[in-house]
Write an enzyme that holds these catalytic residues in place. Structure first.
Site, PDB file in Angstrom:
ATOM      1  N   TRP A  24     -14.277   3.964  15.318  1.00  0.00           N
ATOM      2  CA  TRP A  24     -13.219   4.810  14.088  1.00  0.00           C
ATOM      3  C   TRP A  24     -13.152   5.638  14.232  1.00  0.00           C
ATOM      4  O   TRP A  24     -13.327   6.699  14.396  1.00  0.00           O
ATOM      5  CB  TRP A  24     -13.478   3.710  12.853  1.00  0.00           C
ATOM      6  N   THR A  71       0.888   0.546  -8.287  1.00  0.00           N
ATOM      7  CA  THR A  71       1.318   1.804  -7.669  1.00  0.00           C
ATOM      8  C   THR A  71       2.337   1.413  -6.474  1.00  0.00           C
ATOM      9  O   THR A  71       3.111   0.024  -6.918  1.00  0.00           O
ATOM     10  CB  THR A  71      -0.131   0.835  -6.352  1.00  0.00           C
ATOM     11  N   GLU A 112      -4.637   5.001  -9.185  1.00  0.00           N
ATOM     12  CA  GLU A 112      -5.312   3.812 -10.639  1.00  0.00           C
ATOM     13  C   GLU A 112      -7.038   4.941 -11.283  1.00  0.00           C
ATOM     14  O   GLU A 112      -7.570   4.936 -11.784  1.00  0.00           O
ATOM     15  CB  GLU A 112      -6.314   3.274  -9.683  1.00  0.00           C
ATOM     16  N   LYS A 161      -9.045   1.031  14.996  1.00  0.00           N
ATOM     17  CA  LYS A 161     -10.488   0.654  15.799  1.00  0.00           C
ATOM     18  C   LYS A 161     -10.549   0.595  16.820  1.00  0.00           C
ATOM     19  O   LYS A 161      -9.545   0.074  17.606  1.00  0.00           O
ATOM     20  CB  LYS A 161     -10.617  -0.484  15.068  1.00  0.00           C
TER      21      LYS A 161
HETATM   22  P1  ADP Z   1       0.328   3.912  -3.086  1.00  0.00           P
HETATM   23  O1  ADP Z   1      -1.405   3.419  -2.825  1.00  0.00           O
HETATM   24  O2  ADP Z   1       1.228   3.606  -3.443  1.00  0.00           O
HETATM   25  O3  ADP Z   1       0.330   4.755  -1.781  1.00  0.00           O
HETATM   26  P2  ADP Z   1      -1.005   6.226  -4.747  1.00  0.00           P
HETATM   27  O4  ADP Z   1      -0.482   6.924  -5.238  1.00  0.00           O
HETATM   28  O5  ADP Z   1      -1.714   5.558  -6.172  1.00  0.00           O
HETATM   29  O6  ADP Z   1       0.245   4.867  -3.960  1.00  0.00           O
HETATM   30  O7  ADP Z   1      -1.629   6.314  -3.362  1.00  0.00           O
HETATM   31  C1  ADP Z   1      -3.313   6.906  -3.760  1.00  0.00           C
HETATM   32  C2  ADP Z   1      -3.687   7.193  -1.753  1.00  0.00           C
HETATM   33  O8  ADP Z   1      -3.066   7.703  -1.677  1.00  0.00           O
HETATM   34  C3  ADP Z   1      -4.525   7.434  -2.114  1.00  0.00           C
HETATM   35  O9  ADP Z   1      -5.941   6.310  -1.831  1.00  0.00           O
HETATM   36  C4  ADP Z   1      -5.502   8.257  -0.640  1.00  0.00           C
HETATM   37  O10 ADP Z   1      -5.581   6.666   0.628  1.00  0.00           O
HETATM   38  C5  ADP Z   1      -3.769   8.767  -0.846  1.00  0.00           C
HETATM   39  N1  ADP Z   1      -3.892  10.205  -1.240  1.00  0.00           N
HETATM   40  C6  ADP Z   1      -3.678  10.461  -2.232  1.00  0.00           C
HETATM   41  N2  ADP Z   1      -4.181  12.473  -2.457  1.00  0.00           N
HETATM   42  C7  ADP Z   1      -4.668  12.450  -1.683  1.00  0.00           C
HETATM   43  C8  ADP Z   1      -5.314  13.249  -0.216  1.00  0.00           C
HETATM   44  N3  ADP Z   1      -5.082  14.930  -1.277  1.00  0.00           N
HETATM   45  N4  ADP Z   1      -5.624  13.532   0.681  1.00  0.00           N
HETATM   46  C9  ADP Z   1      -5.335  12.522   1.304  1.00  0.00           C
HETATM   47  N5  ADP Z   1      -5.407  11.099   1.055  1.00  0.00           N
HETATM   48  C10 ADP Z   1      -4.615  10.951   0.174  1.00  0.00           C
END
Ligand code: ADP
Length: 536
Positions: free
Chosen positions: A441, A183, A325, A436
């Protein structure tokens, strides 16, 4: 009674052979600094088999980690297949990570070799002595002019390939590891996700499907999302598998170069994070092109951005959601027939949602910290959890506390979402980005969407800053388009009708640029640090 069908393992070499046997004539283009390089899947397949031979020559262990430090290119695609098809594990390193994170990841994964583009060699080489398990550095000359160190560990890709024998590919166990990806550390330390052959195969089919990217032999696919970011959203497996032509931007990631590539190479499908499409828009607007779909995710796709593409480029953006993930694509926002007769604004609002899960992936929302399901009424928000054959069960050798699965086997996403009665996802925020205020929220994503619909606004990120009475209150960090003006009150007046009154940011800060993470997302962690002592 048992089913009486063959139990053939779902492996990456099966995809490879399909491409080799049936799509050999399909072209691949890479846009290198030295000019475009053109090849075909037939040539790629031959070279990939030889690359398998190179891995043997280099003495990479049976399931050794083969790291890449490279832009999107045909050579990177060779590595994407040669490593898993010989039983090794491809490990894509993000060229934009901080040096300490790169060292941490390479050592954590125990990489044995790094294949590096010449253009980014200067970023990697100074770290090489800190990467304790790396024995070889194989340079892929992409036309960059970086000096190549005179060191016995440094080898040349083409020289190795020319001397190698092609190998047969056969992976017997579909549950063995195919690749790994960390990640990007938007929140906390990078964590390793290990994809299996089976999950890769199934994710590939999921991504090809019509409700997802809908790839076919008619397509010219261009992944702008880097192959070092979350498995390039599956496009590097899905496009070959579907017989789509491939266009790789190489190191030429500037917005103008990407727009020109889309036009000149008649790209029909492309995908990248919102900040990429934000930058490309003025270079693509009004030009003739062949695009049928622009996939976008990684962070929320602002309604205003998708609408700007609809108006100026002729097609809205396809919103997708996922995580490293989840391989990473898990849902997409194609509009169902229920919206055929809806007005454009309703359609645009629907497109701003993250969509319904792909077949095989299931989603639920739960009360934070429990496994108690919340209703699908589009009002209740809770932690989004998913399960399916391409969702991770656990991290690779995680630090204490990095628990991924619930007691009943679902994957915790760390995202806060609502589901409508059809299970269409609406991400409100990441848990860590929620604001918060007085025990309630506030969704930073909703506020950003509202602010970015102001015509003078280029980018907006909203973070919580400490407040003596309410605990936290929203601070809007706004970047104006060049040449545009707007004051704090104008921004607040614009969003007042769009959000709840108590959500209105307490202040608006005009900044030059929203800091970005290594994969181009808004880095709210950085903004929170910068404004930690902000006086409201
Ligand atoms: P990192 O966790 O380091 O940012 P990732 O690319 O795995 O790397 O990120 C996944 C996260 O990105 C998701 O858990 C979410 O919070 C955000 N995310 C991915 N796609 C979207 C989307 N279409 N809209 C909103 N958030 C998104």
């Amino acid at each position: 009674m048992r089913g009486l069908m063959q139990d053939v393992p779902l492996t990456v070499d099966t995809i490879f052979r399909h491409v080799e046997q049936h799509h050999g004539d399909v072209p691949i283009v890479t846009n290198n600094p030295g000019g475009k390089v053109r090849t075909t899947y037939a040539e790629w397949a031959q070279r990939t088999r030889r690359l398998g031979g190179v891995l043997d020559t280099l003495g990479i262990s049976a399931d050794g980690r083969v790291a890449t430090f490279a832009w999107n290119s045909a050579r990177h695609l060779e590595l994407y297949f040669a490593a898993p098809c010989t039983g090794r594990v491809l490990h894509t390193l993000n060229v934009r990570l901080f040096p300490e994170q790169l060292t941490y990841i390479a050592n954590h994964a125990e990489d044995e070799v790094v294949f590096v583009d010449r253009t980014v060699l200067p970023l990697l080489w100074p770290l090489i002595d800190t990467m304790t398990t790396v024995r070889h550095v194989v340079v892929m000359d992409d036309g960059g002019d970086a000096e190549i160190p005179d060191d016995p560990r440094v080898l040349d890709y083409e020289t190795l390939l020319a001397a190698a024998e092609p190998v047969e590919f056969s992976v017997p166990d579909e549950n063995s590891a195919a690749s790994m990806c960390y990640t990007s550390g938007t929140t906390g330390n990078p964590k390793g996700v290990v994809y299996s052959h089976r999950s890769t195969f199934l994710h590939t089919l999921g991504v090809i499907a019509p409700n997802a990217f809908g790839l076919s032999v008619r397509d010219v696919a261009m992944p702008v999302v880097p192959m070092f970011h979350a498995n390039a959203w599956g496009i590097a497996q899905a496009a070959p598998a579907a017989g789509s032509a491939l266009v790789f931007p190489g190191a030429m990631m500037q917005p103008q170069a990407i727009a020109d590539l889309i036009v000149d190479e008649k790209v029909t499908f492309t995908a990248g994070v919102p900040t990429i499409w934000q930058g490309v828009l003025p270079h693509l607007a009004g030009r003739e092109h062949s695009l049928r779909e622009i996939g976008c995710g990684g962070s929320a796709v602002p309604k205003a951005l998708s609408e700007a593409y609809r108006e100026q480029v002729g097609l809205p953006i396809l919103h997708a959601w996922g995580m490293t993930e989840t391989h990473p694509v898990a849902s997409s926002g194609v509009l169902s027939r229920a919206f055929d007769d809806a007005d454009e604004d309703t359609r645009a609002t629907q497109r701003a949602r993250q969509g319904i899960p792909f077949i095989g992936v299931e989603a639920r929302i739960v009360e934070a910290g429990t496994i108690d399901e919340l209703p699908w009424d589009d009002v209740a928000t809770g932690e989004l959890q998913v399960r399916g054959p391409w969702c991770a069960q656990e991290y690779y050798n995680p630090d204490a506390g990095a628990e991924l699965s619930t007691s009943d086997g679902w994957m915790k996403t760390g995202d806060v979402a609502a589901l409508d009665p059809f299970g269409n996802i609406r991400i409100a925020d990441r848990t860590k980005d929620l604001i918060k205020s007085g025990g309630e929220w506030i969704s930073s994503v909703d506020l950003e969407n509202a602010i970015m619909s102001h015509p003078a606004v280029a980018e907006a990120a909203v973070v919580g800053v400490p407040h003596p009475k309410w605990d936290e209150r929203p601070l809007a960090c706004v970047v104006l388009k060049s040449g545009e003006t707007a004051g704090e009150q104008e921004i607040l007046d614009h969003i007042a009708p769009l959000v709840a009154k108590w959500w209105l940011p307490d202040a608006v800060e005009f900044i030059d640029e929203v800091p970005k993470t290594s994969v181009g997302k808004f880095s709210k962690k950085d903004l929170r640090t910068r404004f930690a002592d902000y006086e409201l």
